[in-house]
Design a protein around this motif. Structure first.
Motif, short mmCIF file in Angstrom:
data_model
loop_
_atom_site.label_atom_id
_atom_site.label_comp_id
_atom_site.label_asym_id
_atom_site.label_seq_id
_atom_site.Cartn_x
_atom_site.Cartn_y
_atom_site.Cartn_z
N ASP A 1 0.85 -1.20 0.00
CA ASP A 1 0.00 0.00 0.00
C ASP A 1 0.88 1.25 0.00
O ASP A 1 1.52 1.55 -1.00
CB ASP A 1 -0.99 -0.01 1.19
CG ASP A 1 -0.36 -0.57 2.47
OD1 ASP A 1 0.61 0.03 2.95
OD2 ASP A 1 -0.85 -1.61 2.97
N ASP A 2 0.94 1.96 1.11
CA ASP A 2 1.75 3.18 1.19
C ASP A 2 3.24 2.85 1.19
O ASP A 2 3.67 1.85 1.79
CB ASP A 2 1.44 3.96 2.47
CG ASP A 2 0.04 4.57 2.46
OD1 ASP A 2 -0.62 4.50 1.41
OD2 ASP A 2 -0.37 5.11 3.50
N GLU B 1 5.86 8.04 2.29
CA GLU B 1 4.50 8.56 2.16
C GLU B 1 3.77 8.49 3.49
O GLU B 1 3.08 9.43 3.90
CB GLU B 1 3.75 7.76 1.10
CG GLU B 1 2.32 8.18 0.85
CD GLU B 1 1.61 7.25 -0.12
OE1 GLU B 1 0.44 7.53 -0.45
OE2 GLU B 1 2.21 6.25 -0.56
N ALA B 2 3.94 7.37 4.20
CA ALA B 2 3.30 7.20 5.51
C ALA B 2 3.85 8.23 6.51
O ALA B 2 3.10 8.81 7.30
CB ALA B 2 3.54 5.78 6.03
N TYR B 3 5.15 8.46 6.47
CA TYR B 3 5.76 9.46 7.35
C TYR B 3 5.17 10.84 7.09
O TYR B 3 4.84 11.58 8.04
CB TYR B 3 7.28 9.50 7.13
CG TYR B 3 8.06 8.71 8.15
CD1 TYR B 3 8.38 9.26 9.39
CD2 TYR B 3 8.51 7.43 7.86
CE1 TYR B 3 9.12 8.55 10.32
CE2 TYR B 3 9.25 6.70 8.79
CZ TYR B 3 9.55 7.26 10.02
OH TYR B 3 10.28 6.55 10.95
N PHE C 1 2.20 -0.26 5.30
CA PHE C 1 2.31 0.86 6.24
C PHE C 1 1.01 1.64 6.39
O PHE C 1 0.92 2.53 7.22
CB PHE C 1 3.43 1.81 5.78
CG PHE C 1 4.78 1.15 5.75
CD1 PHE C 1 5.47 0.89 6.92
CD2 PHE C 1 5.34 0.75 4.55
CE1 PHE C 1 6.70 0.26 6.90
CE2 PHE C 1 6.57 0.11 4.51
CZ PHE C 1 7.25 -0.13 5.69
N SER C 2 0.00 1.31 5.59
CA SER C 2 -1.26 2.03 5.66
C SER C 2 -1.91 1.89 7.03
O SER C 2 -2.45 2.85 7.58
CB SER C 2 -2.20 1.53 4.57
OG SER C 2 -3.44 2.20 4.63
N GLU D 1 11.00 -1.20 13.15
CA GLU D 1 11.06 -2.62 13.55
C GLU D 1 10.63 -3.53 12.41
O GLU D 1 11.21 -4.61 12.21
CB GLU D 1 10.19 -2.84 14.79
CG GLU D 1 10.83 -2.35 16.08
CD GLU D 1 9.91 -2.48 17.28
OE1 GLU D 1 8.94 -3.28 17.20
OE2 GLU D 1 10.15 -1.78 18.29
N VAL D 2 9.62 -3.12 11.66
CA VAL D 2 9.18 -3.93 10.52
C VAL D 2 10.27 -3.97 9.44
O VAL D 2 10.61 -5.04 8.92
CB VAL D 2 7.87 -3.39 9.93
CG1 VAL D 2 7.53 -4.11 8.63
CG2 VAL D 2 6.72 -3.55 10.93
#
Length: 342
Positions: free
Chosen positions: A160-161, A165-167, A211-212, A247-248
């Motif tokens: 997804d993100d 972009e998520a940040y 990350f969405s 962590e991911v």
């Protein structure tokens, strides 16, 4: 014989031109940033970005040649980011590169933006194969296996993100200015991990990311606190989000290192400037007894030096483009460089 490459990067909101000798020696690297222009909108506006590239690109080329103390006649080849990126922005750089190539009768190279990010590590170091690269930016989150020069194989990607972009989306929720990633990183250093952010796909058997859900968790926490009349400790929320993301990325990378028996790990892309991610990745050297390459901070964000660095290997392998045919591609394949397919 020295190979002097004039490289042009205009895939998003930086207009950059560099002269790179033999893929290593950066003779110049001029970057004209649009951050202050897009800051008021909270992100990059494609139409504005492409117009700004048109305004400054000739001047940036001139400054780059001047700093390198070189003329266009001394250039061995013209290299430009063909994709991926914002199509309007890409077209500006591609059309200028095509014109220079045609008029000067110089070879033309249409380079892949992500190949540039990966080979940014090769400027001050030396990539050895097989290597594994974690590419993290506003538009990309990928684990890429390098079997040889320009021989890329994507083994994992975001569903997804992209992480950058998520940040940026989390930064907006925390009322932080664009670009949000560095702001969240800085704020997280003042906080402690007190909020529950899910580690999406961290235990899945593949190398893919998501990350969405992490971004949505931050939005829900803020919304629920507002509904209850509670205040948010922004520093703690930034820390909790950053810990979850890193962590991911760390665990997926570790799994791939074990599974593929690589000799070297590379951190690449704009988010490679994240302090916590750099620290965790650097620990791979002790954990796995491998070499870890992380570009100098000036080569993490979009710049033309990285395009010139990877363009040298296109030149070595005679991967050239016809200046009358080359076109920008917003979705260019990283895995088909050696087959010359898009």
């Amino acid at each position: 014989m020295n190979i002097n490459i004039l490289a042009i990067e205009s895939s998003c909101d930086e207009t950059s031109v560099s002269v790179v000798r033999n893929g290593k020696e950066v003779l110049s690297n001029i970057v004209s940033s649009q951050i202050n222009i897009h800051k008021k909108y909270g992100g990059v506006v494609p139409e504005i970005a492409s117009r700004k590239h048109i305004e400054v690109i000739i001047q940036v080329i001139s400054e780059s040649l001047q700093e390198a103390k070189m003329t266009l006649e001394e250039i061995s080849a013209i290299c430009v980011t063909q994709g991926p990126g914002l199509i309007g922005s890409l077209l500006v750089g591609v059309n200028v590169a095509k014109t220079l190539s045609y008029l000067l009768n110089k070879p033309l190279i249409g380079a892949h933006h992500i190949a540039g990010h990966i080979y940014a590590s090769n400027i001050d170091n030396q990539i050895i194969y097989p290597s594994l690269a974690l590419v993290v930016s506003g538009g990309h989150t990928e684990l890429v296996l390098l079997k040889g020069e320009l021989d890329f194989h994507i083994i994992g990607t975001t569903q997804d993100d992209a992480v950058g972009e998520a940040y940026d989306k989390v930064a907006r929720q925390l009322d932080l200015e664009y670009p949000g990633g560095p702001k969240v990183d800085k704020l997280s250093k003042l906080g402690i991990d007190t909020y529950d952010i899910p580690r999406a796909m961290i235990d899945s058997d593949d190398y893919n990311f998501s990350f969405s859900g992490m971004k949505s968790a931050v939005i829900n926490i803020i919304h629920n606190c507002k509904q209850r009349g509670e205040s948010i400790i922004k520093e703690n929320l930034a820390k909790s989000f950053q810990n979850a993301v890193v962590e991911v990325l760390e665990k997926k990378s570790k799994r791939a290192i074990k599974d593929f028996g690589i000799k070297q790990f590379i951190l690449a892309g704009g988010v490679a400037g994240n302090s916590e991610l750099r620290k965790r990745v650097k620990n791979f050297e002790k954990i796995f007894d491998i070499n870890v390459l992380i570009p100098d901070m000036k080569y993490c964000s979009d710049n033309a030096a990285m395009i010139g660095a990877c363009g040298y290997y296109y030149y070595k392998k005679n991967i050239f483009s016809d200046p009358l045919v080359l076109n920008a591609k917003s979705t260019l394949s990283l895995e088909k460089i050696l087959t010359r397919e898009s």
